[in-house]
Design a protein around this motif. Structure first.
Motif, PDB file in Angstrom:
ATOM      1  N   ILE A 125      20.807 -58.155  22.540  1.00  0.00           N
ATOM      2  CA  ILE A 125      20.072 -56.893  22.672  1.00  0.00           C
ATOM      3  C   ILE A 125      19.800 -56.331  21.287  1.00  0.00           C
ATOM      4  O   ILE A 125      20.716 -56.258  20.444  1.00  0.00           O
ATOM      5  CB  ILE A 125      20.881 -55.868  23.488  1.00  0.00           C
ATOM      6  N   HIS A 126      18.565 -55.917  21.064  1.00  0.00           N
ATOM      7  CA  HIS A 126      18.181 -55.232  19.839  1.00  0.00           C
ATOM      8  C   HIS A 126      17.670 -53.841  20.201  1.00  0.00           C
ATOM      9  O   HIS A 126      17.066 -53.648  21.261  1.00  0.00           O
ATOM     10  CB  HIS A 126      17.098 -56.005  19.093  1.00  0.00           C
ATOM     11  N   SER A 127      17.894 -52.889  19.328  1.00  0.00           N
ATOM     12  CA  SER A 127      17.457 -51.508  19.543  1.00  0.00           C
ATOM     13  C   SER A 127      16.668 -51.047  18.330  1.00  0.00           C
ATOM     14  O   SER A 127      17.091 -51.264  17.190  1.00  0.00           O
ATOM     15  CB  SER A 127      18.683 -50.603  19.756  1.00  0.00           C
ATOM     16  N   SER A 128      15.512 -50.432  18.580  1.00  0.00           N
ATOM     17  CA  SER A 128      14.665 -49.979  17.464  1.00  0.00           C
ATOM     18  C   SER A 128      13.912 -48.721  17.879  1.00  0.00           C
ATOM     19  O   SER A 128      13.898 -48.342  19.054  1.00  0.00           O
ATOM     20  CB  SER A 128      13.670 -51.066  17.072  1.00  0.00           C
ATOM     21  N   SER A 129      13.294 -48.071  16.904  1.00  0.00           N
ATOM     22  CA  SER A 129      12.509 -46.864  17.174  1.00  0.00           C
ATOM     23  C   SER A 129      11.324 -46.792  16.239  1.00  0.00           C
ATOM     24  O   SER A 129      11.385 -47.285  15.098  1.00  0.00           O
ATOM     25  CB  SER A 129      13.382 -45.614  16.987  1.00  0.00           C
ATOM     26  N   LEU A 130      10.242 -46.193  16.706  1.00  0.00           N
ATOM     27  CA  LEU A 130       9.077 -45.943  15.860  1.00  0.00           C
ATOM     28  C   LEU A 130       9.298 -44.751  14.946  1.00  0.00           C
ATOM     29  O   LEU A 130       8.543 -44.534  14.006  1.00  0.00           O
ATOM     30  CB  LEU A 130       7.841 -45.695  16.738  1.00  0.00           C
ATOM     31  N   LEU A 131      10.326 -43.971  15.232  1.00  0.00           N
ATOM     32  CA  LEU A 131      10.660 -42.814  14.417  1.00  0.00           C
ATOM     33  C   LEU A 131      11.640 -43.209  13.316  1.00  0.00           C
ATOM     34  O   LEU A 131      12.216 -44.303  13.343  1.00  0.00           O
ATOM     35  CB  LEU A 131      11.264 -41.707  15.281  1.00  0.00           C
ATOM     36  N   THR A 132      11.854 -42.324  12.350  1.00  0.00           N
ATOM     37  CA  THR A 132      12.811 -42.573  11.285  1.00  0.00           C
ATOM     38  C   THR A 132      14.202 -42.740  11.884  1.00  0.00           C
ATOM     39  O   THR A 132      14.725 -41.829  12.530  1.00  0.00           O
ATOM     40  CB  THR A 132      12.813 -41.400  10.286  1.00  0.00           C
ATOM     41  N   SER A 133      14.801 -43.918  11.692  1.00  0.00           N
ATOM     42  CA  SER A 133      16.059 -44.204  12.375  1.00  0.00           C
ATOM     43  C   SER A 133      16.785 -45.352  11.693  1.00  0.00           C
ATOM     44  O   SER A 133      16.237 -46.044  10.825  1.00  0.00           O
ATOM     45  CB  SER A 133      15.793 -44.571  13.834  1.00  0.00           C
ATOM     46  N   SER A 134      18.030 -45.550  12.118  1.00  0.00           N
ATOM     47  CA  SER A 134      18.810 -46.694  11.658  1.00  0.00           C
ATOM     48  C   SER A 134      19.713 -47.140  12.791  1.00  0.00           C
ATOM     49  O   SER A 134      20.124 -46.338  13.629  1.00  0.00           O
ATOM     50  CB  SER A 134      19.653 -46.332  10.438  1.00  0.00           C
ATOM     51  N   SER A 135      20.013 -48.434  12.840  1.00  0.00           N
ATOM     52  CA  SER A 135      20.885 -48.956  13.889  1.00  0.00           C
ATOM     53  C   SER A 135      22.129 -49.559  13.260  1.00  0.00           C
ATOM     54  O   SER A 135      22.110 -50.041  12.123  1.00  0.00           O
ATOM     55  CB  SER A 135      20.143 -50.000  14.734  1.00  0.00           C
ATOM     56  N   GLU A 136      23.212 -49.542  14.015  1.00  0.00           N
ATOM     57  CA  GLU A 136      24.460 -50.128  13.540  1.00  0.00           C
ATOM     58  C   GLU A 136      25.291 -50.581  14.731  1.00  0.00           C
ATOM     59  O   GLU A 136      25.106 -50.107  15.854  1.00  0.00           O
ATOM     60  CB  GLU A 136      25.257 -49.127  12.703  1.00  0.00           C
ATOM     61  N   LEU A 137      26.201 -51.507  14.489  1.00  0.00           N
ATOM     62  CA  LEU A 137      27.099 -51.988  15.530  1.00  0.00           C
ATOM     63  C   LEU A 137      28.534 -51.659  15.131  1.00  0.00           C
ATOM     64  O   LEU A 137      28.981 -52.008  14.040  1.00  0.00           O
ATOM     65  CB  LEU A 137      26.939 -53.497  15.716  1.00  0.00           C
ATOM     66  N   LYS A 138      29.226 -50.971  16.027  1.00  0.00           N
ATOM     67  CA  LYS A 138      30.616 -50.589  15.748  1.00  0.00           C
ATOM     68  C   LYS A 138      31.396 -50.585  17.053  1.00  0.00           C
ATOM     69  O   LYS A 138      30.957 -49.990  18.042  1.00  0.00           O
ATOM     70  CB  LYS A 138      30.658 -49.212  15.089  1.00  0.00           C
ATOM     71  N   ASP A 139      32.528 -51.270  17.068  1.00  0.00           N
ATOM     72  CA  ASP A 139      33.392 -51.333  18.253  1.00  0.00           C
ATOM     73  C   ASP A 139      32.615 -51.824  19.480  1.00  0.00           C
ATOM     74  O   ASP A 139      32.752 -51.284  20.581  1.00  0.00           O
ATOM     75  CB  ASP A 139      34.012 -49.963  18.535  1.00  0.00           C
ATOM     76  N   ASN A 140      31.784 -52.831  19.266  1.00  0.00           N
ATOM     77  CA  ASN A 140      30.980 -53.434  20.341  1.00  0.00           C
ATOM     78  C   ASN A 140      30.018 -52.450  21.002  1.00  0.00           C
ATOM     79  O   ASN A 140      29.636 -52.613  22.165  1.00  0.00           O
ATOM     80  CB  ASN A 140      31.877 -54.054  21.415  1.00  0.00           C
ATOM     81  N   VAL A 141      29.619 -51.426  20.274  1.00  0.00           N
ATOM     82  CA  VAL A 141      28.600 -50.475  20.733  1.00  0.00           C
ATOM     83  C   VAL A 141      27.435 -50.532  19.759  1.00  0.00           C
ATOM     84  O   VAL A 141      27.607 -50.358  18.547  1.00  0.00           O
ATOM     85  CB  VAL A 141      29.149 -49.039  20.813  1.00  0.00           C
ATOM     86  N   LEU A 142      26.238 -50.794  20.285  1.00  0.00           N
ATOM     87  CA  LEU A 142      25.025 -50.812  19.474  1.00  0.00           C
ATOM     88  C   LEU A 142      24.451 -49.405  19.446  1.00  0.00           C
ATOM     89  O   LEU A 142      24.069 -48.861  20.490  1.00  0.00           O
ATOM     90  CB  LEU A 142      24.012 -51.791  20.067  1.00  0.00           C
ATOM     91  N   ALA A 143      24.410 -48.806  18.269  1.00  0.00           N
ATOM     92  CA  ALA A 143      23.982 -47.414  18.130  1.00  0.00           C
ATOM     93  C   ALA A 143      22.676 -47.329  17.352  1.00  0.00           C
ATOM     94  O   ALA A 143      22.473 -48.047  16.374  1.00  0.00           O
ATOM     95  CB  ALA A 143      25.054 -46.595  17.432  1.00  0.00           C
ATOM     96  N   LEU A 144      21.812 -46.461  17.799  1.00  0.00           N
ATOM     97  CA  LEU A 144      20.568 -46.136  17.097  1.00  0.00           C
ATOM     98  C   LEU A 144      20.535 -44.630  16.905  1.00  0.00           C
ATOM     99  O   LEU A 144      20.656 -43.867  17.871  1.00  0.00           O
ATOM    100  CB  LEU A 144      19.356 -46.588  17.903  1.00  0.00           C
TER     101      LEU A 144
END
Length: 802
Positions: free
Chosen positions: A188-207
């Motif tokens: 699974i990948h997560s992205s946004s057209l808005l100003t954002s950043s993604s990271e993975l921590k403790d098996n949670v994908l955060a945007l």
């Protein structure tokens, strides 16, 4: 004795019927044989705050995510043009001198900023590591339980996906399964057209990101220049996977599963929006904490428990109303093919029922956040630069979204709009004073947004008055307050909140009107939303005085405010002022063509078939023009509709169907309803013979075009209007029943006065009716030439054989 060869096809036919292979079209499922390639082919889910747009791809499944509180901007400075009102005397003088060109230019001085935009939150992409050829692909949305499914086979392995967005748990859930052990492999990948950043921590994908600070006309500026770390609404999306037999795999910016038979994906979103008058950055909610809390609570529950809770919550609204339009012979086809068949004139009564219930589904799914109603695209917007900013257009579109709320038994879904009206009354008091020089009351104009912007738009003089300069949204919106009361009989709401808002809208109208040369009250300056006149000397303009639409809305506003005052037995002096003003309003005029005049003078329209029909407001959604009480005005309204013709945009067609229903012409209403369901190709799809124009996209979204959800809501409302019409004193059954609906039944439709109606008809004649009173009261039931007075106590039901 018959031969075996005779029985074989008969048995084969029975077998197929038994297996469900031959069946009538569904009244509650949209289904397709292929994934969506375009937004207008997707299936949408929502819980009134979080929205998901599902493509259902095989190798890659794309899901657009929305949160209804994610908008550009921040609380509006309602005092943006504090001396605008000083231009009004000059505009009125120009109009008095019939100098319309000068008035048009001066009217631009009564403009402020444009509305902000509803923003896309992000995109979730599930990449499946499939190899091999796909067969038996199937994709559906079941609106009876608000669950979507995808299934297909590859190399003998069946893969399924199931999706829903839960209101009780504020979570999106996706369950993936394979028929062969260990065959599930995806990331699974997560992205946004808005100003954002993604990271993975403790098996949670955060945007995590932030919406830009801009007006809706500034998208040509790169987003990097529009974003400001100290300003704007923050947002978060979190993704976590639960699996019993697979291995969780991760990378820097992806989360996945390896060798599983079953996996459940949990998706949580949140924003920092904390109210229309709170800075979302410095006074905002903790979006990260809220998203995390919702995720953790849901993650502790099983898929089945989450699903059951979701369905129970959804069905308590959806199951209130059922509709049957009689026998159908339409075959079982995918929804896109079904629309094409219907567009060719074929019968499909169950498609008509599906469209009606789909409208209700969309409202339940997009309107459950107080103060933040469904916007131009409801809840589902994939664009950074959405059509018309995906805002609240208050000269018809936002209101049309809610025409089905009360009469199709979804009163709770009306509350987000009523909350916005309350917010608008705050900013609208400043707008009334600074733009219009009116010291009492509040108003709103052509556009609004999540910040309850109430000023006239136009970028401070850069836009055309035909749409930018219109100050009567408050009068129109105030009638929704009365509608909520008269359907629910909620006197506490009317007393504690609703009446003061209605009074404020009426106070503005009293202060805004002036007297014409005949001693009648008119508005000046005035426009008729988005339309232009053609004067006898050839001038094309929008600014004039005494526009019919203005006065129709003021009539309705005054009438309902007077009634509310009487219900509460308060404000007798103010009520008297309204009654006096109502008697002095410039009367309706019937033009030389027999039409209801749109302009103060009997001028031509620049576009005789213009999509707006605001001068007919008194017929619908207002109710002071009717065939029985005002036959001449009703006939003039009919002539106006005939001049305009039936060919128009999606939302406009939705309005016209309701107007024809109010004229008790069921066959004309039905003709236009069929045209509303005319198949339209997705906007980006290139075909040899493209089908464009107003109608319905493959996923049943309304085609304005482009997609606007108001046509869905207006069309669904029109079906209810064809079957049941009501006012405070009477309920008219089957007033606009078309020949095509010769027999049928409906249960759970609501009528004014706090009544719930179920009825059955055959050969176009009413057979039985059941009337349930929520709070007790009197009304008159009318069908054809027959009338019956009834009096019911609270909670009492009366069954009548007609």
């Amino acid at each position: 004795m018959q031969s075996k060869s005779f029985y074989r096809p008969v048995l084969f036919f029975i077998f197929y019927i038994f297996c469900g292979k031959i069946a009538a079209q569904s009244t509650h499922k949209l289904w397709y044989k292929q994934p969506a390639d375009y937004f207008e082919e997707t299936l949408v889910l929502g819980n009134g705050k979080m929205g998901a747009t599902v493509f259902g791809g095989v190798n890659s499944d794309k899901i657009y995510l929305n949160d209804i509180t994610l908008w550009s901007g921040e609380p509006v400075n309602a005092n943006m043009n504090p001396e605008a009102y000083k231009n009004i005397p000059a505009i009125r003088e120009a109009l008095k001198n019939e100098n319309y060109k000068l008035a048009e230019e001066l009217n631009k001085k009564l403009q402020g900023k444009n509305a902000e935009s509803y923003a896309p939150l992000g995109t979730l992409e599930i990449n499946n590591f499939h190899t091999g050829k796909t067969s038996n692909y199937y994709r559906e949305l079941d609106i009876s339980n608000a669950v979507s499914k995808v299934s297909y086979e590859i190399d003998g392995v069946k893969y399924t996906r199931e999706y829903f967005v839960s209101a009780p748990d504020q979570i999106m859930v996706i369950k993936l399964t394979s028929s062969q052990k260990g065959a599930l492999n995806f990331d699974i990948h997560s992205s946004s057209l808005l100003t954002s950043s993604s990271e993975l921590k403790d098996n949670v994908l955060a945007l995590n990101g932030v919406a830009p600070i801009h007006e809706n006309e500034q998208y040509s500026v790169p987003l990097a220049f529009l974003a400001n770390k100290e300003r704007g609404t923050r947002f978060t999306s979190l993704v976590k996977i639960k699996s019993t037999d697979g291995t969780i795999v991760t990378s820097d910016k992806s989360l996945g599963i390896k060798n599983a038979s079953e996996a459940v994906i949990y998706v949580s979103v949140s924003t920092s929006f904390n109210g229309f008058d709170k800075n979302p950055n410095t006074e905002g909610l903790d979006n990260k904490a809220i998203a995390s809390d919702n995720l953790n609570k849901a993650f502790g529950k099983t898929f089945d428990k989450l699903k059951q809770s979701h369905i129970t919550d959804y069905q308590k609204f959806h199951n209130r109303v059922s509709l049957d339009l009689g026998k159908t012979t339409a075959p079982d086809l995918p929804t896109d093919e079904r629309l094409l068949r219907y567009a060719d004139g074929k019968e499909d009564k169950n498609l008509e029922i599906l469209y009606f219930q789909y409208g209700r589904y969309l409202l339940i799914s997009s309107s459950r956040t107080l103060g933040v109603p469904a916007n131009l695209q409801g809840l589902w917007n994939p664009y950074v630069n959405p059509p018309w900013s995906c805002d609240y257009t208050l000269n018809i579109n936002a209101q049309e979204n809610y025409w089905l709320a009360e009469n199709t038994n979804l009163s709770e879904m009306h509350l987000p709009l009523l909350g916005l009206i309350k917010n608008l009354s705050v900013t609208g008091k400043i707008t009334a004073k600074t733009f219009y020089g009116v010291d009492k009351g509040w108003t709103a104009a052509h556009n609004s947004d999540i910040w309850a912007m109430s000023n006239p738009v136009g970028q401070f003089g850069k836009e055309d008055p035909m749409w930018a300069c219109w100050p009567l949204a408050g009068a129109w919106l105030s009638t929704h307050i009365w509608e909520h009361y008269v359907f629910t009989q909620d006197k506490n709401y009317l007393k504690n909140e609703g009446y003061s808002l209605m009074k404020g809208a009426a106070e503005f109208c009293l202060g805004w009107m002036v007297t014409d040369k005949n001693g009648n009250l008119i508005t000046s300056p005035s426009t008729s939303p988005e339309n232009q006149y053609l004067t006898p000397d050839g001038f094309v303009g929008a600014t004039l005085y005494g526009g019919t639409a203005d006065l129709a809305m003021i009539r309705e506003c005054f009438d309902k405010t007077i009634k509310a005052s009487k219900v509460l037995n308060i404000d007798a002096d103010f009520r008297g002022k309204l009654e006096e003003a109502l008697a002095k309003l410039h009367p309706y005029q019937i033009g030389k063509k027999g039409n209801l005049q749109e302009w103060y003078f009997d001028w031509e329209d620049q576009d005789p078939r213009h999509r707006h029909q605001s001068q007919l407001f008194g017929l619908f959604p207002g109710d002071h023009i009717t065939p029985s009480r005002t036959p001449d005005l009703a006939e003039a309204s009919k002539k106006t509709l005939e001049i305009k013709g039936d060919e128009t945009t999606g939302w406009s067609k939705g309005w016209r169907i309701n107007l024809w229903a109010r004229l008790w012409d069921g066959n004309r209403a039905y003709k236009m309803f069929r045209e509303l369901l005319r198949y339209v190709d997705p906007d980006g799809k290139k075909t040899e013979h493209p089908r464009r124009g107003g109608g319905t996209y493959p996923n049943l979204f309304d085609a304005h075009p482009p997609f606007q959800i108001d046509g869905n809501f207006g069309g669904a409302a029109a079906i209810a209007e064809m079957l049941v019409q009501s006012n405070e004193n009477e309920i008219r059954l089957l007033p606009a029943l078309p020949d095509a609906w010769e027999s049928g039944s409906v249960k759970g439709i609501c009528a004014r006065g706090g009544f719930e109606i179920s009825l059955e008809w055959d050969s176009k004649k009413l057979k039985t009716v059941s009337v349930f009173s929520k709070n007790g009261g009197n009304t008159m039931i009318i069908s054809g030439d027959k009338r019956q007075n009834i009096s019911l106590k609270k909670g009492q039901k009366l069954n009548i054989v007609w």
